[in-house]
Design a protein around this motif. Structure first.
Motif, PDB file in Angstrom:
ATOM      1  N   GLY A  79       0.016  18.996 -15.060  1.00  0.00           N
ATOM      2  CA  GLY A  79      -0.917  18.588 -16.110  1.00  0.00           C
ATOM      3  C   GLY A  79      -1.668  17.297 -15.798  1.00  0.00           C
ATOM      4  N   VAL A  80      -1.249  16.569 -14.784  1.00  0.00           N
ATOM      5  CA  VAL A  80      -1.937  15.328 -14.406  1.00  0.00           C
ATOM      6  C   VAL A  80      -3.137  15.692 -13.539  1.00  0.00           C
ATOM      7  N   THR A  81      -4.306  15.202 -13.935  1.00  0.00           N
ATOM      8  CA  THR A  81      -5.515  15.475 -13.144  1.00  0.00           C
ATOM      9  C   THR A  81      -5.846  14.340 -12.194  1.00  0.00           C
ATOM     10  N   SER A  82      -5.490  13.115 -12.560  1.00  0.00           N
ATOM     11  CA  SER A  82      -5.687  11.991 -11.639  1.00  0.00           C
ATOM     12  C   SER A  82      -4.793  10.826 -12.042  1.00  0.00           C
ATOM     13  N   ALA A  83      -4.456  10.024 -11.036  1.00  0.00           N
ATOM     14  CA  ALA A  83      -3.646   8.818 -11.262  1.00  0.00           C
ATOM     15  C   ALA A  83      -4.021   7.812 -10.189  1.00  0.00           C
ATOM     16  N   SER A  84      -4.217   6.589 -10.595  1.00  0.00           N
ATOM     17  CA  SER A  84      -4.597   5.539  -9.664  1.00  0.00           C
ATOM     18  C   SER A  84      -3.876   4.253 -10.057  1.00  0.00           C
ATOM     19  N   LEU A  85      -3.060   3.736  -9.153  1.00  0.00           N
ATOM     20  CA  LEU A  85      -2.285   2.536  -9.438  1.00  0.00           C
ATOM     21  C   LEU A  85      -3.032   1.307  -8.949  1.00  0.00           C
ATOM     22  N   ASN A  86      -3.141   0.313  -9.818  1.00  0.00           N
ATOM     23  CA  ASN A  86      -3.728  -0.972  -9.448  1.00  0.00           C
ATOM     24  C   ASN A  86      -2.572  -1.888  -9.079  1.00  0.00           C
ATOM     25  N   PHE A  87      -2.434  -2.220  -7.800  1.00  0.00           N
ATOM     26  CA  PHE A  87      -1.320  -3.024  -7.319  1.00  0.00           C
ATOM     27  C   PHE A  87      -1.290  -4.407  -7.976  1.00  0.00           C
ATOM     28  N   ALA A  88      -2.441  -5.004  -8.160  1.00  0.00           N
ATOM     29  CA  ALA A  88      -2.512  -6.366  -8.704  1.00  0.00           C
ATOM     30  C   ALA A  88      -2.020  -6.441 -10.147  1.00  0.00           C
ATOM     31  N   THR A  89      -2.379  -5.470 -10.966  1.00  0.00           N
ATOM     32  CA  THR A  89      -1.983  -5.512 -12.378  1.00  0.00           C
ATOM     33  C   THR A  89      -0.711  -4.722 -12.650  1.00  0.00           C
ATOM     34  N   GLY A  90      -0.336  -3.836 -11.728  1.00  0.00           N
ATOM     35  CA  GLY A  90       0.839  -3.003 -11.947  1.00  0.00           C
ATOM     36  C   GLY A  90       0.600  -1.896 -12.940  1.00  0.00           C
ATOM     37  N   GLU A  91      -0.660  -1.580 -13.209  1.00  0.00           N
ATOM     38  CA  GLU A  91      -0.997  -0.535 -14.178  1.00  0.00           C
ATOM     39  C   GLU A  91      -1.533   0.688 -13.458  1.00  0.00           C
ATOM     40  N   ALA A  92      -1.248   1.846 -14.033  1.00  0.00           N
ATOM     41  CA  ALA A  92      -1.694   3.104 -13.447  1.00  0.00           C
ATOM     42  C   ALA A  92      -2.295   3.990 -14.528  1.00  0.00           C
ATOM     43  N   PRO A  93      -3.609   3.925 -14.719  1.00  0.00           N
ATOM     44  CA  PRO A  93      -4.234   4.863 -15.658  1.00  0.00           C
ATOM     45  C   PRO A  93      -4.048   6.298 -15.157  1.00  0.00           C
ATOM     46  N   VAL A  94      -3.596   7.162 -16.043  1.00  0.00           N
ATOM     47  CA  VAL A  94      -3.331   8.551 -15.685  1.00  0.00           C
ATOM     48  C   VAL A  94      -4.166   9.452 -16.573  1.00  0.00           C
ATOM     49  N   MET A  95      -4.906  10.346 -15.959  1.00  0.00           N
ATOM     50  CA  MET A  95      -5.694  11.335 -16.693  1.00  0.00           C
ATOM     51  C   MET A  95      -4.905  12.642 -16.712  1.00  0.00           C
ATOM     52  N   VAL A  96      -4.761  13.226 -17.916  1.00  0.00           N
ATOM     53  CA  VAL A  96      -4.004  14.462 -18.057  1.00  0.00           C
ATOM     54  C   VAL A  96      -4.796  15.475 -18.870  1.00  0.00           C
ATOM     55  N   ALA A 113       0.819  -1.202   0.000  1.00  0.00           N
ATOM     56  CA  ALA A 113       0.000   0.000   0.000  1.00  0.00           C
ATOM     57  C   ALA A 113       0.856   1.256   0.000  1.00  0.00           C
ATOM     58  N   SER A 114       1.971   1.242   0.731  1.00  0.00           N
ATOM     59  CA  SER A 114       2.822   2.435   0.759  1.00  0.00           C
ATOM     60  C   SER A 114       3.488   2.661  -0.591  1.00  0.00           C
ATOM     61  N   CYS A 115       3.809   1.570  -1.303  1.00  0.00           N
ATOM     62  CA  CYS A 115       4.392   1.714  -2.640  1.00  0.00           C
ATOM     63  C   CYS A 115       3.374   2.334  -3.596  1.00  0.00           C
ATOM     64  N   VAL A 116       2.137   1.869  -3.523  1.00  0.00           N
ATOM     65  CA  VAL A 116       1.065   2.416  -4.363  1.00  0.00           C
ATOM     66  C   VAL A 116       0.903   3.901  -4.087  1.00  0.00           C
ATOM     67  N   GLU A 117       0.895   4.262  -2.828  1.00  0.00           N
ATOM     68  CA  GLU A 117       0.747   5.672  -2.430  1.00  0.00           C
ATOM     69  C   GLU A 117       1.881   6.529  -2.994  1.00  0.00           C
ATOM     70  N   ARG A 118       3.128   6.032  -2.908  1.00  0.00           N
ATOM     71  CA  ARG A 118       4.270   6.798  -3.418  1.00  0.00           C
ATOM     72  C   ARG A 118       4.184   7.009  -4.926  1.00  0.00           C
ATOM     73  N   VAL A 119       3.814   5.952  -5.657  1.00  0.00           N
ATOM     74  CA  VAL A 119       3.733   6.065  -7.116  1.00  0.00           C
ATOM     75  C   VAL A 119       2.598   7.016  -7.506  1.00  0.00           C
ATOM     76  N   GLU A 120       1.447   6.867  -6.874  1.00  0.00           N
ATOM     77  CA  GLU A 120       0.318   7.756  -7.187  1.00  0.00           C
ATOM     78  C   GLU A 120       0.675   9.206  -6.887  1.00  0.00           C
TER      79      GLU A 120
END
Length: 190
Positions: A16-33, A1-8
């Motif tokens: 320019g980034v409006t939102s970012a959310s990391l999915n720990f299970a898939t390792g993917e982070a959709p980023v809205m800009v 959880a702390s790793c997810v928090e740091r990356v987000e």
């Protein structure tokens, strides 16, 4: 959880980034800009500054399948370190008596555990160093410290083995055996 928090947090700090959310299970982070404000290299640099690696996601076409055992993958490291670790554990079980008389028996498990520690465990060691530079500790710090200490202890045991007999006899290769079990298990988990 702390790793997810740091990356987000790192991703959200990019202008320019409006939102970012990391999915720990898939390792993917959709980023809205906001359109035209951010390129992927800026996002990669932000994640790298937080002590992690990122690469832009590219969808594979119907004829493309990503290779399972390529480059720097945990699967390749596991495919090499897993069987090698089994050999080290078996040698550690069957060589202790011979190790007090023959130097090859002292060094063989140590030599076989060395690539497990320094190649198989390199991602954990480099992540621990990155975390230390940022004055923080995480799961990789524990893994790197534990396996490095165990490997160093096995080298010390091989260098300064006590003579057989008497009460001064000590178990050999406990460090090599520890490295040979921990690194592949963590790779399997990844």
């Amino acid at each position: 959880a702390s790793c997810v928090e740091r990356v987000e947090t790192a991703l959200r700090s990019v202008e320019g980034v409006t939102s970012a959310s990391l999915n720990f299970a898939t390792g993917e982070a959709p980023v809205m800009v906001r359109p035209g404000t951010v390129d992927t290299s800026g996002l990669e640099r932000a994640v790298a500054a937080a002590g992690y690696r990122a690469s832009p996601s590219v969808a594979a076409g119907p004829s493309e399948t990503p290779p399972i055992l390529s480059g720097d993958s945990p699967a390749l490291r596991l495919a090499v370190c897993g069987p090698l670790g089994v050999v080290v554990v078996l040698l550690s079980w069957f060589l202790p008596a011979a190790a007090h008389q023959a130097s090859w028996a002292r060094w063989l498990p140590v030599l076989l555990a060395t690539p497990i520690q320094w190649w198989g465990g390199w991602p954990f060691i480099s992540a621990a160093v990155t975390a230390a530079r940022q004055r923080r500790a995480d799961m990789f710090t524990l893994i790197a410290l534990g396996t490095t200490a165990a490997w160093a202890a096995s080298v010390a045991q091989a260098l300064w083995v006590m003579p057989a007999g008497g009460s001064g006899e000590s178990p050999l290769h406990m460090g090599a055996e520890t490295v040979a079990m921990i690194v592949p298990l963590v790779l399997l988990g990844r």
